[in-house]
Design a protein around this motif. Structure first.
Motif, PDB file in Angstrom:
ATOM      1  N   VAL A  32       2.299 -14.443   3.206  1.00 11.04           N
ATOM      2  CA  VAL A  32       2.226 -13.849   4.552  1.00 11.04           C
ATOM      3  C   VAL A  32       1.797 -14.886   5.583  1.00 11.04           C
ATOM      4  CG1 VAL A  32       0.909 -12.253   6.010  1.00 11.04           C
ATOM      5  CG2 VAL A  32       1.878 -11.466   3.857  1.00 11.04           C
ATOM      6  N   GLY A  33       2.619 -15.043   6.611  1.00 12.37           N
ATOM      7  CA  GLY A  33       2.286 -15.942   7.717  1.00 12.37           C
ATOM      8  C   GLY A  33       2.556 -17.409   7.464  1.00 12.37           C
ATOM      9  N   VAL A  34       3.161 -17.754   6.328  1.00 15.33           N
ATOM     10  CA  VAL A  34       3.351 -19.170   6.019  1.00 15.33           C
ATOM     11  C   VAL A  34       4.540 -19.744   6.786  1.00 15.33           C
ATOM     12  CG1 VAL A  34       2.348 -18.949   3.720  1.00 15.33           C
ATOM     13  CG2 VAL A  34       4.830 -18.733   3.995  1.00 15.33           C
ATOM     14  N   GLY A  35       4.542 -21.080   6.887  1.00 10.14           N
ATOM     15  CA  GLY A  35       5.655 -21.802   7.490  1.00 10.14           C
ATOM     16  C   GLY A  35       5.916 -23.054   6.688  1.00 10.14           C
ATOM     17  N   ASN A  58      -5.701  -3.764   0.043  1.00 12.06           N
ATOM     18  CA  ASN A  58      -7.088  -3.372  -0.252  1.00 12.06           C
ATOM     19  C   ASN A  58      -7.968  -4.558  -0.608  1.00 12.06           C
ATOM     20  OD1 ASN A  58      -5.642  -3.737  -2.659  1.00 12.06           O
ATOM     21  ND2 ASN A  58      -7.058  -2.452  -3.824  1.00 12.06           N
ATOM     22  N   ARG A  59      -7.370  -5.722  -0.857  1.00  8.47           N
ATOM     23  CA  ARG A  59      -8.157  -6.916  -1.179  1.00  8.47           C
ATOM     24  C   ARG A  59      -8.417  -7.792   0.040  1.00  8.47           C
ATOM     25  NH1 ARG A  59      -8.456  -8.245  -6.638  1.00  8.47           N
ATOM     26  NH2 ARG A  59     -10.098  -9.620  -5.872  1.00  8.47           N
ATOM     27  N   ILE A  60      -7.768  -7.490   1.159  1.00  9.44           N
ATOM     28  CA  ILE A  60      -7.897  -8.321   2.358  1.00  9.44           C
ATOM     29  C   ILE A  60      -9.217  -8.002   3.058  1.00  9.44           C
ATOM     30  CG2 ILE A  60      -6.815  -9.034   4.521  1.00  9.44           C
ATOM     31  CD1 ILE A  60      -5.154  -9.560   1.946  1.00  9.44           C
ATOM     32  N   PRO A  61     -10.030  -9.010   3.364  1.00 11.37           N
ATOM     33  CA  PRO A  61     -11.303  -8.759   4.056  1.00 11.37           C
ATOM     34  C   PRO A  61     -11.090  -8.011   5.362  1.00 11.37           C
ATOM     35  CG  PRO A  61     -11.213 -11.018   3.244  1.00 11.37           C
ATOM     36  CD  PRO A  61      -9.842 -10.442   3.058  1.00 11.37           C
ATOM     37  N   SER A  62     -11.985  -7.093   5.674  1.00 11.22           N
ATOM     38  CA  SER A  62     -11.846  -6.275   6.883  1.00 11.22           C
ATOM     39  C   SER A  62     -11.839  -7.119   8.155  1.00 11.22           C
ATOM     40  CB  SER A  62     -12.987  -5.247   6.952  1.00 11.22           C
ATOM     41  OG  SER A  62     -14.253  -5.895   6.945  1.00 11.22           O
ATOM     42  N   SER A  63     -12.503  -8.272   8.120  1.00  7.92           N
ATOM     43  CA  SER A  63     -12.597  -9.126   9.314  1.00  7.92           C
ATOM     44  C   SER A  63     -11.246  -9.685   9.753  1.00  7.92           C
ATOM     45  CB  SER A  63     -13.574 -10.279   9.065  1.00  7.92           C
ATOM     46  OG  SER A  63     -13.146 -11.073   7.966  1.00  7.92           O
ATOM     47  N   VAL A  64     -10.304  -9.783   8.826  1.00  8.65           N
ATOM     48  CA  VAL A  64      -8.980 -10.349   9.157  1.00  8.65           C
ATOM     49  C   VAL A  64      -7.854  -9.356   8.890  1.00  8.65           C
ATOM     50  CG1 VAL A  64      -9.710 -12.739   8.782  1.00  8.65           C
ATOM     51  CG2 VAL A  64      -8.771 -11.425   6.867  1.00  8.65           C
ATOM     52  N   ILE A  67      -5.207  -8.877  11.679  1.00 10.35           N
ATOM     53  CA  ILE A  67      -4.366 -10.074  11.803  1.00 10.35           C
ATOM     54  C   ILE A  67      -3.375 -10.127  10.643  1.00 10.35           C
ATOM     55  CG2 ILE A  67      -4.343 -12.597  11.989  1.00 10.35           C
ATOM     56  CD1 ILE A  67      -7.247 -12.444  12.934  1.00 10.35           C
ATOM     57  N   TYR A  68      -3.862  -9.819   9.457  1.00 15.30           N
ATOM     58  CA  TYR A  68      -2.989  -9.793   8.267  1.00 15.30           C
ATOM     59  C   TYR A  68      -1.824  -8.834   8.473  1.00 15.30           C
ATOM     60  CZ  TYR A  68      -1.436  -7.608   3.920  1.00 15.30           C
ATOM     61  OH  TYR A  68      -0.658  -7.052   2.926  1.00 15.30           O
ATOM     62  N   SER A 129     -12.586 -14.980   3.196  1.00  9.98           N
ATOM     63  CA  SER A 129     -12.449 -14.631   4.617  1.00  9.98           C
ATOM     64  C   SER A 129     -11.040 -14.847   5.144  1.00  9.98           C
ATOM     65  CB  SER A 129     -13.436 -15.451   5.453  1.00  9.98           C
ATOM     66  OG  SER A 129     -13.162 -16.844   5.306  1.00  9.98           O
ATOM     67  N   SER A 130     -10.032 -14.729   4.271  1.00  8.23           N
ATOM     68  CA  SER A 130      -8.649 -14.908   4.694  1.00  8.23           C
ATOM     69  C   SER A 130      -7.773 -13.971   3.892  1.00  8.23           C
ATOM     70  CB  SER A 130      -8.213 -16.363   4.490  1.00  8.23           C
ATOM     71  OG  SER A 130      -6.859 -16.537   4.841  1.00  8.23           O
ATOM     72  N   TRP A 131      -6.480 -13.944   4.222  1.00  8.06           N
ATOM     73  CA  TRP A 131      -5.561 -13.160   3.390  1.00  8.06           C
ATOM     74  C   TRP A 131      -4.752 -14.066   2.449  1.00  8.06           C
ATOM     75  CZ3 TRP A 131      -4.900 -13.777   8.667  1.00  8.06           C
ATOM     76  CH2 TRP A 131      -3.814 -14.545   9.064  1.00  8.06           C
ATOM     77  N   LEU A 132      -4.712 -15.365   2.718  1.00  8.46           N
ATOM     78  CA  LEU A 132      -4.010 -16.294   1.838  1.00  8.46           C
ATOM     79  C   LEU A 132      -4.999 -16.896   0.842  1.00  8.46           C
ATOM     80  CD1 LEU A 132      -1.642 -18.259   4.259  1.00  8.46           C
ATOM     81  CD2 LEU A 132      -0.972 -16.568   2.547  1.00  8.46           C
ATOM     82  N   LEU A 133      -4.664 -16.827  -0.431  1.00  6.31           N
ATOM     83  CA  LEU A 133      -5.552 -17.380  -1.452  1.00  6.31           C
ATOM     84  C   LEU A 133      -5.831 -18.858  -1.199  1.00  6.31           C
ATOM     85  CD1 LEU A 133      -4.118 -15.788  -4.742  1.00  6.31           C
ATOM     86  CD2 LEU A 133      -6.179 -15.121  -3.486  1.00  6.31           C
ATOM     87  N   GLN A 134      -4.814 -19.592  -0.781  1.00  6.27           N
ATOM     88  CA  GLN A 134      -4.961 -21.037  -0.611  1.00  6.27           C
ATOM     89  C   GLN A 134      -5.958 -21.387   0.486  1.00  6.27           C
ATOM     90  OE1 GLN A 134      -1.388 -23.366  -1.131  1.00  6.27           O
ATOM     91  NE2 GLN A 134      -1.924 -24.699   0.561  1.00  6.27           N
ATOM     92  N   ASP A 135      -6.062 -20.538   1.496  1.00  2.00           N
ATOM     93  CA  ASP A 135      -6.988 -20.807   2.606  1.00  2.00           C
ATOM     94  C   ASP A 135      -8.443 -20.877   2.147  1.00  2.00           C
ATOM     95  OD1 ASP A 135      -5.188 -21.139   4.609  1.00  2.00           O
ATOM     96  OD2 ASP A 135      -5.448 -19.158   5.509  1.00  2.00           O
ATOM     97  N   HIS A 136      -8.726 -20.299   0.997  1.00  2.00           N
ATOM     98  CA  HIS A 136     -10.108 -20.262   0.509  1.00  2.00           C
ATOM     99  C   HIS A 136     -10.638 -21.665   0.203  1.00  2.00           C
ATOM    100  CE1 HIS A 136     -13.537 -17.992  -0.698  1.00  2.00           C
ATOM    101  NE2 HIS A 136     -13.507 -18.345  -1.967  1.00  2.00           N
TER     102      HIS A 136
END
Length: 278
Positions: A32-35, A58-64, A67-68, A129-136
């Motif tokens: 999601v959101g990649v380029g 349901n796994r995406i943090p509420s803070s984002v 945006i997700y 704090s993100s929806w992409l695993l790699q961002d962690h």
């Protein structure tokens, strides 16, 4: 009697040969959101494969989460999966441990026996704090340098690997440049090696990394002092045509000085490497 097999989920970054299955499963936490490289790979895959997108809202943090959701809708406009379905449960920590090995293979090799402990400590300290695993892993280089401040080579290896991983997924806007105006590739990232790096097999110096839209890859280039000066000029708060850039570079205090023709050659070299956009 045949046994049912669990469909294999594509692992990213996607390297090597594509799977032979006609239907492939991908996850929102990977796409999601990649380029850049990843989007190109997905667009090529969907020309010859059917993609099923598994979602984990349901796994995406509420803070984002908001945006997700917006990014998911934008992604669906170009991804066009065969269908979208709720994904099966996965172990977040195991996923991140596997991702660590894929993103930082040379760093892991350099850490040796301590790699598993370093990975575990990072995952324990960092909040999701993100929806992409790699961002962690975006804070890992700083974390590693803090843990091993004397091991400069190790920190530089990790930075080298993370920069490429970061560029691989970012949605850079490479179109819309003003005609006749030179611009730095918006994906440009640099890594400085303070000494010969035995792991990377690279000499000391400043290395530029960019996403090449024409080749759909991350490209690497070692910058000399003249190329670095050109990039510094382009980062100033003004616009340059090619002629204006060469003229300004010719007035710089870089030594030994170059002729305008030699500066022209440097500009062409940077453009050929996709570091700048003419």
């Amino acid at each position: 009697m045949s046994k049912e097999t669990t469909p294999e989920i594509l692992s990213f970054p996607l390297r090597g040969e594509w799977p032979k299955d006609e239907i492939l499963f991908i996850r929102d936490v990977d796409v999601v959101g990649v380029g850049a490289v990843r989007r190109h790979q997905l667009e090529e895959l969907q020309k010859v494969k059917k993609l099923i997108l598994q979602t984990y809202e349901n796994r995406i943090p509420s803070s984002v989460h908001s945006i997700y959701q917006a990014e998911l809708l934008r992604t669906l406009q170009w991804l066009r999966p065969l269908k979208t379905e709720a994904g099966t449960a996965f172990d977040f920590l195991k996923e991140q441990e596997a991702l660590f090995s894929r993103l930082f293979p040379l760093t892991k090799q350099s850490l040796g026996m301590t790699a598993a402990r370093v990975c575990k400590n990072y995952l324990e300290e960092m909040e999701w704090s993100s929806w992409l695993l790699q961002d962690h892993w975006r804070y890992f280089v700083g974390f590693l340098k803090q843990k091993f401040p004397e091991q400069k080579e190790l920190g530089e290896v990790a930075h080298w690997e993370w920069v490429q991983a970061w560029i691989e997924i970012q949605p850079f806007e490479l179109s819309g440049m003003e005609p006749g105006v030179i611009a730095v590739n918006p994906s440009l990232q640099t890594v400085t090696l303070t000494q010969f790096n035995s792991v990377l097999q690279r000499d000391s110096g400043v290395y530029a990394f960019v996403f090449s839209a024409s080749q759909s890859v991350v490209r690497e280039r070692r910058l000399d002092i003249y190329e670095a000066q050109l990039i510094d000029l382009l980062h100033e708060d003004r616009k340059f045509s090619r002629a204006q850039l060469v003229q300004m570079a010719s007035l710089s205090a870089v030594s030994p000085p170059l002729s305008p023709q030699e500066w022209e050659t440097k500009v062409s070299a940077l453009a050929d490497s996709d570091v700048i956009i003419l």
